[in-house]
Scaffold this motif. Structure first.
Motif, PDB file in Angstrom:
ATOM      1  N   ASP A  76       0.825  -1.211   0.000  1.00  0.00           N
ATOM      2  CA  ASP A  76       0.000   0.000   0.000  1.00  0.00           C
ATOM      3  C   ASP A  76       0.860   1.263   0.000  1.00  0.00           C
ATOM      4  O   ASP A  76       0.401   2.313  -0.458  1.00  0.00           O
ATOM      5  N   LEU A  77       2.069   1.182   0.509  1.00  0.00           N
ATOM      6  CA  LEU A  77       2.973   2.339   0.421  1.00  0.00           C
ATOM      7  C   LEU A  77       3.267   2.682  -1.039  1.00  0.00           C
ATOM      8  O   LEU A  77       3.413   3.862  -1.389  1.00  0.00           O
ATOM      9  N   ILE A  78       3.334   1.661  -1.888  1.00  0.00           N
ATOM     10  CA  ILE A  78       3.548   1.898  -3.316  1.00  0.00           C
ATOM     11  C   ILE A  78       2.308   2.536  -3.937  1.00  0.00           C
ATOM     12  O   ILE A  78       2.394   3.532  -4.674  1.00  0.00           O
ATOM     13  N   THR A  79       1.118   1.964  -3.622  1.00  0.00           N
ATOM     14  CA  THR A  79      -0.129   2.511  -4.174  1.00  0.00           C
ATOM     15  C   THR A  79      -0.344   3.948  -3.711  1.00  0.00           C
ATOM     16  O   THR A  79      -0.693   4.833  -4.506  1.00  0.00           O
ATOM     17  N   SER A  80      -0.138   4.193  -2.423  1.00  0.00           N
ATOM     18  CA  SER A  80      -0.350   5.542  -1.887  1.00  0.00           C
ATOM     19  C   SER A  80       0.698   6.518  -2.406  1.00  0.00           C
ATOM     20  O   SER A  80       0.436   7.732  -2.488  1.00  0.00           O
ATOM     21  N   SER A  81       1.873   6.018  -2.776  1.00  0.00           N
ATOM     22  CA  SER A  81       2.879   6.896  -3.386  1.00  0.00           C
ATOM     23  C   SER A  81       2.400   7.397  -4.746  1.00  0.00           C
ATOM     24  O   SER A  81       2.690   8.538  -5.134  1.00  0.00           O
ATOM     25  N   MET A  82       1.653   6.542  -5.474  1.00  0.00           N
ATOM     26  CA  MET A  82       1.087   7.006  -6.740  1.00  0.00           C
ATOM     27  C   MET A  82       0.030   8.081  -6.492  1.00  0.00           C
ATOM     28  O   MET A  82      -0.077   9.050  -7.255  1.00  0.00           O
ATOM     29  N   ILE A  83      -0.739   7.924  -5.409  1.00  0.00           N
ATOM     30  CA  ILE A  83      -1.706   8.963  -5.035  1.00  0.00           C
ATOM     31  C   ILE A  83      -0.972  10.275  -4.755  1.00  0.00           C
ATOM     32  O   ILE A  83      -1.407  11.353  -5.183  1.00  0.00           O
ATOM     33  N   ILE A  84       0.151  10.186  -4.052  1.00  0.00           N
ATOM     34  CA  ILE A  84       0.950  11.380  -3.754  1.00  0.00           C
ATOM     35  C   ILE A  84       1.444  12.038  -5.047  1.00  0.00           C
ATOM     36  O   ILE A  84       1.416  13.269  -5.186  1.00  0.00           O
ATOM     37  N   SER A  85       1.891  11.212  -5.993  1.00  0.00           N
ATOM     38  CA  SER A  85       2.370  11.775  -7.263  1.00  0.00           C
ATOM     39  C   SER A  85       1.235  12.479  -8.010  1.00  0.00           C
ATOM     40  O   SER A  85       1.458  13.514  -8.661  1.00  0.00           O
ATOM     41  N   LEU A  86       0.012  11.954  -7.907  1.00  0.00           N
ATOM     42  CA  LEU A  86      -1.146  12.611  -8.521  1.00  0.00           C
ATOM     43  C   LEU A  86      -1.459  13.931  -7.819  1.00  0.00           C
ATOM     44  O   LEU A  86      -1.841  14.913  -8.467  1.00  0.00           O
ATOM     45  N   ILE A  87      -1.308  13.950  -6.491  1.00  0.00           N
ATOM     46  CA  ILE A  87      -1.511  15.192  -5.730  1.00  0.00           C
ATOM     47  C   ILE A  87      -0.520  16.262  -6.188  1.00  0.00           C
ATOM     48  O   ILE A  87      -0.887  17.421  -6.401  1.00  0.00           O
ATOM     49  N   CYS A  88       0.738  15.838  -6.346  1.00  0.00           N
ATOM     50  CA  CYS A  88       1.773  16.783  -6.794  1.00  0.00           C
ATOM     51  C   CYS A  88       1.438  17.343  -8.170  1.00  0.00           C
ATOM     52  O   CYS A  88       1.535  18.555  -8.408  1.00  0.00           O
ATOM     53  N   LEU A  89       1.034  16.458  -9.086  1.00  0.00           N
ATOM     54  CA  LEU A  89       0.736  16.875 -10.457  1.00  0.00           C
ATOM     55  C   LEU A  89      -0.474  17.798 -10.503  1.00  0.00           C
ATOM     56  O   LEU A  89      -0.416  18.889 -11.096  1.00  0.00           O
ATOM     57  N   THR A  90      -1.579  17.384  -9.888  1.00  0.00           N
ATOM     58  CA  THR A  90      -2.802  18.193  -9.943  1.00  0.00           C
ATOM     59  C   THR A  90      -2.632  19.516  -9.209  1.00  0.00           C
ATOM     60  O   THR A  90      -3.199  20.536  -9.616  1.00  0.00           O
ATOM     61  N   SER A  91      -1.849  19.518  -8.135  1.00  0.00           N
ATOM     62  CA  SER A  91      -1.623  20.765  -7.394  1.00  0.00           C
ATOM     63  C   SER A  91      -0.826  21.767  -8.217  1.00  0.00           C
ATOM     64  O   SER A  91      -1.022  22.980  -8.087  1.00  0.00           O
ATOM     65  N   CYS A  92       0.084  21.257  -9.040  1.00  0.00           N
ATOM     66  CA  CYS A  92       0.878  22.159  -9.883  1.00  0.00           C
ATOM     67  C   CYS A  92       0.081  22.644 -11.097  1.00  0.00           C
ATOM     68  O   CYS A  92       0.439  23.650 -11.709  1.00  0.00           O
ATOM     69  N   LEU A  93      -0.986  21.915 -11.438  1.00  0.00           N
ATOM     70  CA  LEU A  93      -1.834  22.318 -12.555  1.00  0.00           C
ATOM     71  C   LEU A  93      -2.973  23.223 -12.110  1.00  0.00           C
ATOM     72  O   LEU A  93      -3.426  24.082 -12.863  1.00  0.00           O
ATOM     73  N   ILE A  94      -3.460  23.010 -10.862  1.00  0.00           N
ATOM     74  CA  ILE A  94      -4.642  23.718 -10.372  1.00  0.00           C
ATOM     75  C   ILE A  94      -4.288  24.411  -9.059  1.00  0.00           C
ATOM     76  O   ILE A  94      -3.797  23.774  -8.132  1.00  0.00           O
TER      77      ILE A  94
END
Length: 256
Positions: A148-166
């Motif tokens: 789950d640390l791997i899965t949640s790391s992908m969630i973190i990467s999505l947070i980083c991406l969307t935060s930089c876009l929006i």
């Protein structure tokens, strides 16, 4: 980048939100234990009382304050001014959020252990009993947490991406919450619709959200994901790197 990491850790420690979210984590884990009953004692322990989705949501809330809230309020500007480079600022935030991810998972494991020391909502369990994958229960819990640390790391990467876009904090939270709850279903619908090659569609990023659930319930999730545990693992890992790099590219080009 050490000074940037220390600064981000300092800000995280002195915000109330990262500490307050532990309260709903504990409450929801207890509620899940009560709802599932004593029939699923071993499964509850293996999954840390099904805490993965709860942790993902908490990461979205806390992660948005680390990224998009600073963009929204303009507090990123003095941070950029005093930092050595944009890269240091971006990756310090990512690393601190990854550390917080590990912290939340450690809390979930600690709560799981405490709930089984005083088995008020769960049957007494044997930590050395062989459960899934021919492993003792304690190892099942550790490996599931690692997955789950791997899965949640992908969630973190999505947070980083969307935060930089929006720049809107609430929009980032809403968008990533929708991805968490609807991503797996969207992936299944895409595969059922057979738009393009099914072999290619099954590698879509939303399908990678099945990694944790499939690990502890392979029979139920594999027909939907159409990927093995190993394939989901590497797909999730690669998408995490891709989303972080895309987020970094957006951050470098962002006007403050």
């Amino acid at each position: 980048m050490n000074s940037e990491i220390r600064q981000e850790l300092y800000k995280l420690r002195h915000r109330r939100l990262p500490w307050l979210v532990i309260i709903p984590l504990v409450i929801l884990m207890i509620i899940i234990g009560l709802a599932m009953g004593r029939t699923y004692s071993n499964l509850l322990v293996m999954t840390c009382y099904d805490s993965s989705t709860i942790i993902w949501l908490l990461l979205v809330i806390v992660g948005s304050t680390i990224f998009s809230m600073e963009f929204q309020n303009g507090t990123i500007i003095p941070l950029m001014y005093h930092s050595s480079s944009r890269s240091a600022v971006f990756f310090a935030k990512v690393l601190v959020l990854l550390m917080y991810n590990v912290f939340l998972h450690m809390i979930a494991m600690a709560i799981t252990i405490l709930l089984n020391i005083v088995p008020l909502i769960n049957n007494p369990i044997s930590w050395t009993a062989i459960y899934q994958y021919h492993q003792p229960l304690w190892l099942n819990m550790l490996v599931t947490t690692g997955v789950d640390l791997i899965t949640s790391s992908m969630i973190i990467s999505l947070i980083c991406l969307t935060s930089c876009l929006i720049n809107s904090n609430m929009t980032v939270i809403a968008l990533n919450t929708l991805i968490i709850f609807m991503g797996s279903g969207l992936s299944s619908n895409l595969q059922l619709a057979q738009v393009g090659s099914r072999n290619l569609i099954r590698w879509n990023p939303f399908n990678m959200l099945n990694l944790t659930n499939q690990y502890y319930n392979y029979a139920a999730y594999h027909p939907a994901s159409l990927l093995s545990n190993g394939q989901l693992f590497w797909g999730t890992f690669i998408y995490t790197i891709i989303f972080v790099l895309l987020g970094y590219g957006c951050f470098q080009r962002k006007h403050f």
